[in-house]
Design a protein around this motif. Sequence first.
Motif, PDB file in Angstrom:
ATOM      1  N   VAL A  60      32.616  -8.615 -38.334  1.00 42.10           N
ATOM      2  CA  VAL A  60      31.328  -9.815 -39.069  1.00 42.10           C
ATOM      3  C   VAL A  60      29.948  -8.847 -39.392  1.00 42.10           C
ATOM      4  O   VAL A  60      29.795  -8.706 -38.711  1.00 42.10           O
ATOM      5  N   ALA A  61      29.357  -8.467 -39.885  1.00 43.37           N
ATOM      6  CA  ALA A  61      28.244  -7.057 -39.835  1.00 43.37           C
ATOM      7  C   ALA A  61      27.944  -7.905 -40.517  1.00 43.37           C
ATOM      8  O   ALA A  61      27.515  -7.667 -41.944  1.00 43.37           O
ATOM      9  N   VAL A  62      26.566  -8.114 -40.099  1.00 45.59           N
ATOM     10  CA  VAL A  62      25.490  -9.024 -41.390  1.00 45.59           C
ATOM     11  C   VAL A  62      24.227  -8.984 -40.658  1.00 45.59           C
ATOM     12  O   VAL A  62      23.550  -7.963 -39.722  1.00 45.59           O
ATOM     13  N   ASP A  63      23.812  -8.478 -42.090  1.00 41.14           N
ATOM     14  CA  ASP A  63      21.659  -8.134 -41.230  1.00 41.14           C
ATOM     15  C   ASP A  63      21.498  -8.492 -40.394  1.00 41.14           C
ATOM     16  O   ASP A  63      21.099  -9.697 -40.591  1.00 41.14           O
ATOM     17  N   ASP A  64      20.281  -8.337 -39.531  1.00 40.13           N
ATOM     18  CA  ASP A  64      20.022  -8.359 -39.021  1.00 40.13           C
ATOM     19  C   ASP A  64      18.726  -9.274 -39.172  1.00 40.13           C
ATOM     20  O   ASP A  64      18.606 -10.315 -38.463  1.00 40.13           O
ATOM     21  N   GLY A  65      18.455  -9.387 -40.452  1.00 44.13           N
ATOM     22  CA  GLY A  65      17.191  -9.891 -40.899  1.00 44.13           C
ATOM     23  C   GLY A  65      17.527 -11.651 -41.172  1.00 44.13           C
ATOM     24  O   GLY A  65      17.350 -12.075 -40.899  1.00 44.13           O
ATOM     25  N   LEU A  66      19.311 -11.776 -41.610  1.00 49.39           N
ATOM     26  CA  LEU A  66      19.782 -12.324 -42.263  1.00 49.39           C
ATOM     27  C   LEU A  66      20.219 -13.758 -40.257  1.00 49.39           C
ATOM     28  O   LEU A  66      19.923 -14.700 -41.172  1.00 49.39           O
ATOM     29  N   VAL A  67      21.008 -12.616 -39.925  1.00 47.37           N
ATOM     30  CA  VAL A  67      20.974 -13.532 -38.349  1.00 47.37           C
ATOM     31  C   VAL A  67      19.035 -14.181 -37.653  1.00 47.37           C
ATOM     32  O   VAL A  67      19.774 -15.198 -37.266  1.00 47.37           O
TER      33      VAL A  67
END
Length: 165
Positions: A60-67
């Motif tokens: 799962v690659a999630v945008d750093d901002g969302l994390v």
Amino acid sequence: MSGDNLRRVTTGKTMGDRADERLTPLVGSTDPTAHGSASRDAIPESLLASVIDDIADGDVAVDDGLVTQSLDEILLAMIALSDDETHGTGLMEALSRQFDAQLSPGTVYPRLHDLEADDTLTVHELVQTKQYSIDDAETAASQIEEAAYRHFVIGMFLHASLDAV
């Protein structure tokens, strides 16, 4: 959707006791048994299977901002799930493995310190590092549950909108 329904969703208040009743403001129908021919399943099995496989595989690659937006809750969950590697560097590596998120120490450590200051985490001083553990399980569980619900509501709204695209 009325403004009252929007406020209920964003404050975490629910329309009913069952999940389908709580989500009805998002899909426009007030009758959870009414389904049009073009409507989508609540959560299709294929979507769930895909997400579960991706999470288990760490794909799962999630945008750093969302994390970063849910970093406190993600850190609490990682600490609760981990037997070791609950020091800052280990947690940053876990964020990278799990979500492909590359967060700096300047992002992660202040959040860990804030969770410690709030008495949600306890810090164990070791020789060259600090290990973190959950101190207030009730608060940690509540924070994680609230974040999960917010993300679920957004996900369900986006999924329900696919028929309109």
